[in-house]
Motif scaffolding. Structure first.
Motif, PDB file in Angstrom:
ATOM      1  N   LEU A   1     -47.078  34.825   6.885  1.00 24.48           N
ATOM      2  CA  LEU A   1     -46.540  35.972   7.623  1.00 24.48           C
ATOM      3  C   LEU A   1     -45.288  36.417   7.803  1.00 24.48           C
ATOM      4  O   LEU A   1     -44.614  37.479   7.506  1.00 24.48           O
ATOM      5  N   SER A   2     -44.612  34.978   6.915  1.00 28.96           N
ATOM      6  CA  SER A   2     -42.753  35.972   6.992  1.00 28.96           C
ATOM      7  C   SER A   2     -43.095  36.841   5.897  1.00 28.96           C
ATOM      8  O   SER A   2     -42.099  38.063   5.652  1.00 28.96           O
ATOM      9  N   ASP A   3     -44.416  36.612   5.063  1.00 31.45           N
ATOM     10  CA  ASP A   3     -44.235  37.352   3.383  1.00 31.45           C
ATOM     11  C   ASP A   3     -44.461  38.642   4.119  1.00 31.45           C
ATOM     12  O   ASP A   3     -43.990  40.079   3.832  1.00 31.45           O
ATOM     13  N   ILE A   4     -45.597  38.499   4.667  1.00 31.03           N
ATOM     14  CA  ILE A   4     -46.436  40.043   5.247  1.00 31.03           C
ATOM     15  C   ILE A   4     -45.077  40.783   6.638  1.00 31.03           C
ATOM     16  O   ILE A   4     -44.596  42.185   6.676  1.00 31.03           O
ATOM     17  N   LEU A   5     -44.380  39.799   6.821  1.00 29.31           N
ATOM     18  CA  LEU A   5     -43.417  40.388   7.944  1.00 29.31           C
ATOM     19  C   LEU A   5     -42.206  41.015   6.859  1.00 29.31           C
ATOM     20  O   LEU A   5     -42.014  42.243   7.263  1.00 29.31           O
ATOM     21  N   ALA A   6     -41.842  40.687   5.880  1.00 28.08           N
ATOM     22  CA  ALA A   6     -40.902  41.078   5.085  1.00 28.08           C
ATOM     23  C   ALA A   6     -41.327  42.138   4.128  1.00 28.08           C
ATOM     24  O   ALA A   6     -40.615  43.402   4.159  1.00 28.08           O
ATOM     25  N   ALA A   7     -42.223  42.254   3.717  1.00 34.55           N
ATOM     26  CA  ALA A   7     -43.135  43.951   3.564  1.00 34.55           C
ATOM     27  C   ALA A   7     -43.220  44.984   4.412  1.00 34.55           C
ATOM     28  O   ALA A   7     -43.716  46.314   4.228  1.00 34.55           O
ATOM     29  N   ASN A   8     -43.749  44.836   5.814  1.00 34.19           N
ATOM     30  CA  ASN A   8     -43.136  45.589   7.071  1.00 34.19           C
ATOM     31  C   ASN A   8     -42.161  46.112   6.990  1.00 34.19           C
ATOM     32  O   ASN A   8     -41.953  47.464   7.937  1.00 34.19           O
TER      33      ASN A   8
END
Length: 436
Positions: free
Chosen positions: A98-105
């Motif tokens: 989820l941290s990687d996806i949050l960074a992408a957002n």
């Protein structure tokens, strides 16, 4: 201080000189090709590491690190099916995904410029999925949803890998094109440099050869001038010695005229500024000259003439004609102790006037009648070794400058006959004061 001039090496034989010329030509060729060889070698060395790096299967670009995200999703999916995995481990793996996806957002809104997912919208479009579709699947925590999240991550990673492969192929093609282009440019520039160097070397070689030829001409002209000065000097010495021992007014007058004549010859033959024009690259000063009168001035106790009663004119340099006859007379006197007979024949329809100088010496074999005109050649086996082998070559050069020809013949009665044959038609004299 003036630098010392290097002394010239002694002239090598024909074979070593030829070998030296071949070696110098090869050395010049290698020197001319050196820029091309260096350019190709340096460019090859410069491009080889980059080429090897591009073709190395282990080479990757970290900017498109979708593989690490896929690994994290796979690790999370394992925790959902692993009975030994603790809830804390599952929570940790879920948080990483989820941290990687949050960074992408955050990257999409500009708040996090250092995201792992470079060009994410393009990769989502290529794969036909969206990264945010993984968020509810991860949060549900079920193995089935985790498996669907893995498939979405695999599709994104495959799209990224396909894109990187295309980029790599394009870079490889560009590099090949660049390599060929630069190599061609290096070859062209090297070839041009080689051509310029060869041209410079050839120019230098031609200048050296021309300088060597000029030096040889200078030496030859000086040798011939020294040869031609010896005769009037000897005549001057003999005349002045005879003048001291006589009280006969007529003889004294004759000797004085002889001294004046020989002094004039010395003045003509010591024009140092025109030595080459007088003996090598001969430039005659032709004028209407009476051969009959010229032969009359050459009569001595040992030289007799046969001449027609009327003048016989030719258009030639009178000083050159005198030198020609003096050389032929001296050559005849050297090999004969009897009288020298000079005959002047008038012109005929086939030829112009001809002068024949006949001696009663031993003559020459037929194979030497032309060879004796070579500079420095002297008849072998003769006791007269004081000559330098220049008299006949000088005479022929001077004759040809006036369009005449000297040939040697062996008459039936023995001895040697030298013939000076002039052109059939006399060139019209150039007027000193042309009519305006």
């Amino acid at each position: 201080m003036t630098p010392s001039t290097p002394t010239a090496d002694p002239a090598p034989t024909t074979t070593p000189r030829r070998l030296l010329g071949i070696l110098l030509c090869r050395q010049d060729l290698l020197l001319a090709l050196l820029p091309t060889l260096l350019s190709v070698a340096l460019l090859t060395v410069a491009f080889l590491p980059a080429f090897q790096s591009l073709n190395n299967p282990q080479t990757t670009w970290s900017g498109y690190n979708y593989q690490r995200f896929l690994n994290r999703v796979l690790q999370y999916a394992r925790t959902t099916t692993d009975p030994d995995a603790t809830p804390a481990q599952q929570t940790t793996k879920r948080y990483q995904v989820l941290s990687d996806i949050l960074a992408a957002n955050k990257q999409a809104t500009g708040d996090h410029p250092d995201s792992l997912f470079a060009e994410l919208p393009e990769r989502e479009r290529d794969a036909g999925v969206r990264l945010n579709d993984i968020v509810p699947l991860i949060r549900s925590g079920t193995p089935a949803d985790a498996e669907r999240a893995v498939r979405i991550a695999e599709q994104l990673n495959s799209a990224a890998h396909t894109h990187l492969t295309g980029v790599r192929d394009e870079l490889t093609r560009n590099l090949h094109f660049m390599q060929i282009t630069v190599l061609l440019a290096a070859l062209l520039s090297g070839s041009l440099g080689s051509a310029l160097i060869l041209r410079a070397l050839n120019t230098t070689r031609r200048e050296q050869n021309a300088r060597t030829a000029r030096d040889a001409q200078h030496r030859e002209a000086l040798g011939m001038a020294a040869h031609e000065l010896r005769r009037p000097l000897q005549a001057l010495l003999l005349s002045t010695d005879a003048l001291r021992g006589t009280d006969n007014p007529r003889l004294r007058e004759h000797l004085l005229r002889t001294i004046e004549d020989q002094a004039a010859q010395l003045a003509v033959r010591t024009d140092l500024e025109r030595l080459e024009l007088m003996y090598v690259n001969i430039e005659p000063r032709p004028e209407r000259t009476d051969l009959n009168a010229l032969l009359g001035r050459l009569e001595t106790e040992r030289v007799r003439t046969r001449r027609p009663p009327t003048p016989t004119h030719v258009h030639a340099d009178p000083n050159h004609l005198r030198q020609i006859l003096e050389n032929l007379i001296e050559n005849a006197q050297r090999y004969s102790q009897d009288l020298i007979l000079i005959t002047l024949d008038g012109p005929t329809p086939e030829r112009g006037p001809m002068i024949r100088v006949l001696d009663n010496g031993p003559g020459l074999p037929h194979d030497l009648l032309e060879r004796v005109f070579d500079v420095g050649y002297r008849k072998p086996g003769t006791p007269h070794r004081e000559g330098q082998g220049l008299g006949l070559p000088v005479a022929r050069r001077l004759a040809r400058a006036s369009h005449a020809e000297i040939t040697l013949h062996s008459p039936e009665g023995g001895g040697l006959e030298a013939r000076v044959t002039f052109p059939t038609s006399e060139p019209p004299p150039t007027p000193e004061h042309p009519t305006p």
